[in-house]
Design a protein around this motif. Sequence first.
Motif, mmCIF file in Angstrom:
data_model
loop_
_atom_site.group_PDB
_atom_site.id
_atom_site.type_symbol
_atom_site.label_atom_id
_atom_site.label_comp_id
_atom_site.label_asym_id
_atom_site.label_seq_id
_atom_site.Cartn_x
_atom_site.Cartn_y
_atom_site.Cartn_z
ATOM 1 N N ILE A 372 -84.564 81.249 -102.599
ATOM 2 C CA ILE A 372 -83.291 82.016 -102.489
ATOM 3 C C ILE A 372 -83.412 83.405 -101.993
ATOM 4 O O ILE A 372 -82.649 84.058 -101.171
ATOM 5 C CB ILE A 372 -82.538 81.798 -103.685
ATOM 6 N N LYS A 373 -84.123 84.321 -102.640
ATOM 7 C CA LYS A 373 -84.319 85.785 -102.432
ATOM 8 C C LYS A 373 -84.603 86.087 -101.025
ATOM 9 O O LYS A 373 -84.329 87.109 -100.845
ATOM 10 C CB LYS A 373 -85.007 86.399 -103.428
ATOM 11 N N ASP A 374 -85.217 85.047 -100.418
ATOM 12 C CA ASP A 374 -85.806 85.555 -99.087
ATOM 13 C C ASP A 374 -84.555 85.396 -97.911
ATOM 14 O O ASP A 374 -85.031 85.615 -96.714
ATOM 15 C CB ASP A 374 -87.098 84.680 -98.542
ATOM 16 N N TYR A 375 -83.363 84.955 -98.315
ATOM 17 C CA TYR A 375 -82.483 84.711 -97.306
ATOM 18 C C TYR A 375 -81.321 85.642 -97.722
ATOM 19 O O TYR A 375 -81.432 86.733 -98.372
ATOM 20 C CB TYR A 375 -81.981 83.435 -97.582
ATOM 21 N N GLY A 376 -80.215 85.364 -97.381
ATOM 22 C CA GLY A 376 -78.886 86.033 -97.353
ATOM 23 C C GLY A 376 -78.228 86.484 -96.246
ATOM 24 O O GLY A 376 -78.919 87.085 -95.357
ATOM 25 N N GLY A 377 -76.946 86.136 -95.940
ATOM 26 C CA GLY A 377 -76.331 86.320 -94.631
ATOM 27 C C GLY A 377 -76.603 85.651 -93.506
ATOM 28 O O GLY A 377 -76.422 85.801 -92.526
ATOM 29 N N VAL A 378 -77.048 84.236 -93.851
ATOM 30 C CA VAL A 378 -77.415 83.271 -92.911
ATOM 31 C C VAL A 378 -76.342 82.869 -91.997
ATOM 32 O O VAL A 378 -76.311 82.679 -90.993
ATOM 33 C CB VAL A 378 -78.019 82.100 -93.470
ATOM 34 N N VAL A 379 -75.217 83.141 -92.446
ATOM 35 C CA VAL A 379 -73.834 82.711 -91.697
ATOM 36 C C VAL A 379 -73.963 83.610 -90.363
ATOM 37 O O VAL A 379 -73.318 83.075 -89.639
ATOM 38 C CB VAL A 379 -72.648 82.713 -92.540
ATOM 39 N N ASN A 380 -74.247 85.039 -90.423
ATOM 40 C CA ASN A 380 -74.194 85.810 -89.367
ATOM 41 C C ASN A 380 -75.039 85.342 -88.243
ATOM 42 O O ASN A 380 -74.598 85.599 -87.093
ATOM 43 C CB ASN A 380 -74.682 87.038 -90.022
ATOM 44 N N SER A 381 -75.911 84.671 -88.428
ATOM 45 C CA SER A 381 -76.904 84.023 -87.404
ATOM 46 C C SER A 381 -76.858 82.508 -87.296
ATOM 47 O O SER A 381 -77.366 81.997 -86.187
ATOM 48 C CB SER A 381 -78.423 84.590 -87.794
ATOM 49 N N MET A 382 -76.522 81.976 -88.119
ATOM 50 C CA MET A 382 -76.314 80.217 -87.969
ATOM 51 C C MET A 382 -75.017 79.817 -88.565
ATOM 52 O O MET A 382 -74.819 79.084 -89.690
ATOM 53 C CB MET A 382 -77.637 79.752 -88.962
ATOM 54 N N PRO A 383 -74.055 80.120 -87.941
ATOM 55 C CA PRO A 383 -72.556 79.885 -88.428
ATOM 56 C C PRO A 383 -72.306 78.386 -88.317
ATOM 57 O O PRO A 383 -71.709 77.791 -89.380
ATOM 58 C CB PRO A 383 -71.737 80.363 -87.452
ATOM 59 N N TYR A 384 -72.665 77.427 -87.237
ATOM 60 C CA TYR A 384 -72.699 76.203 -87.440
ATOM 61 C C TYR A 384 -73.331 75.615 -88.577
ATOM 62 O O TYR A 384 -72.874 74.656 -89.217
ATOM 63 C CB TYR A 384 -73.082 75.408 -86.154
ATOM 64 N N PHE A 385 -74.438 75.815 -88.774
ATOM 65 C CA PHE A 385 -75.411 75.474 -89.844
ATOM 66 C C PHE A 385 -74.794 75.665 -91.378
ATOM 67 O O PHE A 385 -74.563 74.871 -92.200
ATOM 68 C CB PHE A 385 -76.747 76.094 -89.636
ATOM 69 N N ALA A 386 -74.175 77.025 -91.454
ATOM 70 C CA ALA A 386 -73.504 77.544 -92.492
ATOM 71 C C ALA A 386 -72.339 76.526 -92.723
ATOM 72 O O ALA A 386 -71.826 76.249 -94.266
ATOM 73 C CB ALA A 386 -73.082 78.778 -92.542
#
Length: 506
Positions: A372-386
Amino acid sequence: MTLSNLPLLSMLIWTPILGGIWVLIAGDRQEETVKYFSLAVSFITFVFSVLLYCQFDASVAGMQFVEETNWISAFNIKYHLGVDGIGLPLILLTTFTTILVILAAWEVIENRISYYMCAFLILTGLMNAVFVALDAILFYVFWEAMLIPMFLIIGIWGGPNRVYATIKFFLYTFLGSVFMLVAFLYLYSKAGSFNIEILHDVPLGLTAQKFIFIAFFLAFAVKIPMWPVHTWLPDAHVEAPTGGSVVLAAIMLKMGGYGFLRFSLPITPDASLFFSDAMIALSLIAIVYIGFVALVQEDMKKLIAYSSISHMGFVTLGFFLPFAIVAATGENSGAIMGMEGAMMQMISHGFISAAMFLCVGVMYDRLHSRMIKDYGGVVNSMPYFAAFMMLFVMANSGLPGTSGFVGEFLVILSSFKASFWIAFAAALTLILGAAYSLWMYKRVVFGDVTKEAVAELKDINAREGLILFLLAIVVIMFGVWPAPVFDVMHATVEELITHVLQSKTL
């Protein structure tokens, strides 16, 4: 020949098995052919399961589409197949999930692709066979044979600690099943037959039932898995490839629940009553304690694995609630609701857990990390996935309108008929499930992008979008319209509860 005369159950078993053998023979020299052929076989198998559903008579509680042929005449062992309202939904879940697993491996598995596809196709046939076998030895053969392809899937395509995880998985599940075989042999000595329907009516004393129940418990509790024999599952999930985790969580865990319904409850009803309080207690420990364990996980796969153990606690709770409900109220209406809720929880969890592991797989394919610590802010680059992941996280939390709500709600509602405190403890999962699911989602998807690798992530492609879209449709559909599942299982569940409770003095 009409559809009703087709040997659909044999077709569900042997079509993927023979397809897998062909894939193995074709080898990696024809990689593209192997992929498309595997997808075609999985789709054809799914079509067979849909035909089975369309031809199934939901008003009939007994076995349908029965096939019977002598196999080992000296011991009265037969190739005997049949399906009822308990097995049919699990077959549909199996065949649907196989299509998704093969699509998910399309661009991800780069070495020994023919072996990978072969393992999953053969595994599909064996899992289908478990849900339709009506001969105890035939059931045992298919039950144990499933371990081989899953052993290879984890052992060949798994993570760095795959050998440890594979051996632990094999030993736990194999050793538990040996006791089940001993129970089958004892029942054969009493009945002179391995026919499961005949074994349901074998008269047994309470002491014999207790020993048989314990033997079945050792096989089925490990497979679910129940606390405290659950420790193999997180290791297996973490090391397994995405497809292995999907099949393990979506289908193979359900076989433990299926075993309790097919063997423990109808064959040993008095022992089931005797041990019902212990089974309810173990189920509540899994729901509550394992929910807290999931809260502290830093590995997404391990968190979802513990979540699966917690949610499967609802399944065993619903199966053994009838004894407590009838003892408290003298009625079995709440008992039927609880068992049907547990069955719905099995089906729903199959789709939701598959979706959750596939979401982790999407991120792992890009960043090669599950932490989990290696991520954060994924919605900014993968909105459909989010957006897709949010739906599945909400379903995992039991959001009304998703399939994750239906089964849990019914089990909790029926628990009130037995005891307020059982219902209270069971309802804690709605809080804990939301806590660990949303906490993981917040840390992975929301927030500012602090790592360059996350900023460079690419959103889901058409293949990944199709997989997640199909799962989203199913999760929402069964959340707002669960009738297709309940209608199929109701007559069978009602007859099972009547059979189990009719001779009991509660």
